[in-house]
Design a protein around this motif. Structure first.
Motif, PDB file in Angstrom:
ATOM      1  N   PRO A   1     -17.262   6.585 -25.922  1.00 58.65           N
ATOM      2  CA  PRO A   1     -18.716   6.423 -25.866  1.00 58.65           C
ATOM      3  C   PRO A   1     -19.121   4.956 -25.662  1.00 58.65           C
ATOM      4  O   PRO A   1     -18.505   4.051 -26.214  1.00 58.65           O
ATOM      5  CB  PRO A   1     -19.203   6.944 -27.219  1.00 58.65           C
ATOM      6  N   LEU A   2     -20.148   4.771 -24.857  1.00 58.80           N
ATOM      7  CA  LEU A   2     -20.712   3.452 -24.592  1.00 58.80           C
ATOM      8  C   LEU A   2     -22.032   3.361 -25.334  1.00 58.80           C
ATOM      9  O   LEU A   2     -22.915   4.186 -25.141  1.00 58.80           O
ATOM     10  CB  LEU A   2     -20.916   3.278 -23.085  1.00 58.80           C
ATOM     11  N   ASN A   3     -22.154   2.375 -26.200  1.00 62.02           N
ATOM     12  CA  ASN A   3     -23.367   2.169 -26.973  1.00 62.02           C
ATOM     13  C   ASN A   3     -23.797   0.722 -26.777  1.00 62.02           C
ATOM     14  O   ASN A   3     -23.238  -0.178 -27.399  1.00 62.02           O
ATOM     15  CB  ASN A   3     -23.116   2.476 -28.451  1.00 62.02           C
ATOM     16  N   GLY A   4     -24.747   0.511 -25.886  1.00 58.80           N
ATOM     17  CA  GLY A   4     -25.124  -0.861 -25.550  1.00 58.80           C
ATOM     18  C   GLY A   4     -23.946  -1.538 -24.880  1.00 58.80           C
ATOM     19  O   GLY A   4     -23.386  -1.016 -23.925  1.00 58.80           O
ATOM     20  N   HIS A   5     -23.542  -2.687 -25.390  1.00 58.25           N
ATOM     21  CA  HIS A   5     -22.409  -3.430 -24.840  1.00 58.25           C
ATOM     22  C   HIS A   5     -21.101  -3.095 -25.535  1.00 58.25           C
ATOM     23  O   HIS A   5     -20.102  -3.788 -25.347  1.00 58.25           O
ATOM     24  CB  HIS A   5     -22.680  -4.932 -24.932  1.00 58.25           C
TER      25      HIS A   5
ATOM     26  N   CYS B   1     -13.016   3.376 -28.451  1.00 63.24           N
ATOM     27  CA  CYS B   1     -11.817   4.117 -28.061  1.00 63.24           C
ATOM     28  C   CYS B   1     -11.910   5.519 -28.651  1.00 63.24           C
ATOM     29  O   CYS B   1     -12.120   5.668 -29.865  1.00 63.24           O
ATOM     30  CB  CYS B   1     -10.556   3.422 -28.558  1.00 63.24           C
ATOM     31  N   PRO B   2     -11.760   6.556 -27.830  1.00 63.55           N
ATOM     32  CA  PRO B   2     -11.896   7.919 -28.332  1.00 63.55           C
ATOM     33  C   PRO B   2     -10.735   8.362 -29.222  1.00 63.55           C
ATOM     34  O   PRO B   2     -10.846   9.363 -29.911  1.00 63.55           O
ATOM     35  CB  PRO B   2     -11.975   8.766 -27.059  1.00 63.55           C
TER      36      PRO B   2
ATOM     37  N   CYS C   1      -6.950   0.555 -24.351  1.00 63.13           N
ATOM     38  CA  CYS C   1      -7.220   0.087 -25.713  1.00 63.13           C
ATOM     39  C   CYS C   1      -6.059  -0.792 -26.162  1.00 63.13           C
ATOM     40  O   CYS C   1      -4.898  -0.392 -26.054  1.00 63.13           O
ATOM     41  CB  CYS C   1      -7.380   1.282 -26.655  1.00 63.13           C
ATOM     42  N   SER C   2      -6.356  -1.956 -26.683  1.00 64.67           N
ATOM     43  CA  SER C   2      -5.305  -2.872 -27.121  1.00 64.67           C
ATOM     44  C   SER C   2      -4.623  -2.416 -28.412  1.00 64.67           C
ATOM     45  O   SER C   2      -3.570  -2.929 -28.772  1.00 64.67           O
ATOM     46  CB  SER C   2      -5.867  -4.281 -27.301  1.00 64.67           C
ATOM     47  N   HIS C   3      -5.183  -1.432 -29.084  1.00 71.15           N
ATOM     48  CA  HIS C   3      -4.580  -0.933 -30.321  1.00 71.15           C
ATOM     49  C   HIS C   3      -3.337  -0.101 -30.051  1.00 71.15           C
ATOM     50  O   HIS C   3      -2.303  -0.308 -30.672  1.00 71.15           O
ATOM     51  CB  HIS C   3      -5.600  -0.101 -31.118  1.00 71.15           C
TER      52      HIS C   3
ATOM     53  N   CYS D   1     -13.503  -0.561 -31.298  1.00 66.13           N
ATOM     54  CA  CYS D   1     -14.632  -0.862 -30.419  1.00 66.13           C
ATOM     55  C   CYS D   1     -14.452  -2.243 -29.803  1.00 66.13           C
ATOM     56  O   CYS D   1     -13.914  -3.153 -30.440  1.00 66.13           O
ATOM     57  CB  CYS D   1     -15.947  -0.830 -31.187  1.00 66.13           C
ATOM     58  N   PHE D   2     -14.948  -2.368 -28.565  1.00 63.69           N
ATOM     59  CA  PHE D   2     -14.822  -3.612 -27.817  1.00 63.69           C
ATOM     60  C   PHE D   2     -16.139  -3.952 -27.143  1.00 63.69           C
ATOM     61  O   PHE D   2     -16.882  -3.070 -26.739  1.00 63.69           O
ATOM     62  CB  PHE D   2     -13.746  -3.462 -26.733  1.00 63.69           C
TER      63      PHE D   2
END
Length: 105
Positions: free
Chosen positions: A55-59, A63-64, A44-46, A69-70
């Motif tokens: 979690p993956l939601n579509g594309h 980050c947990p 994660c860049s943060h 989101c990316f």
């Protein structure tokens, strides 16, 4: 010219699933989104935390740790607190195998 490394059979990564691959200096995540494969840095860049369990939601991968989101296609930030994109890497599918850009070259 980009070098590629074989990482899995297509059927080894079902839609919505992921596989990890470790290079000498970086771990990447190979994702199957509706039959299309993408490869992103497990970072994660943060806050430099892992995206591995996000979690993956579509594309979109979240980050947990803090919810950034990316877009797995481009690495673009979709939600704060991240403000910088994550690295994405080339993927190709040939003869039933998934190949990713070789980061050790």
């Amino acid at each position: 010219m980009t070098e590629f490394v074989k990482v899995a059979r297509v059927e080894d990564i079902a839609p919505g699933e992921r596989k990890f691959h470790e290079f000498d200096y970086e771990t990447v995540i190979i994702l199957n989104v509706n039959g299309e494969f993408y490869c992103i840095a497990d970072l994660c860049s943060h806050d430099d935390g892992p995206l591995a369990d996000g979690p993956l939601n579509g594309h979109s991968i979240e980050c947990p740790r803090h919810g950034a989101c990316f877009d797995v296609r481009t690495g673009a930030v979709l939600a704060l607190p991240a403000t910088a994109a994550i690295p994405t890497y080339d993927v190709k599918v040939e003869d039933g195998f998934v190949y990713i850009e070789n980061l050790d070259e």
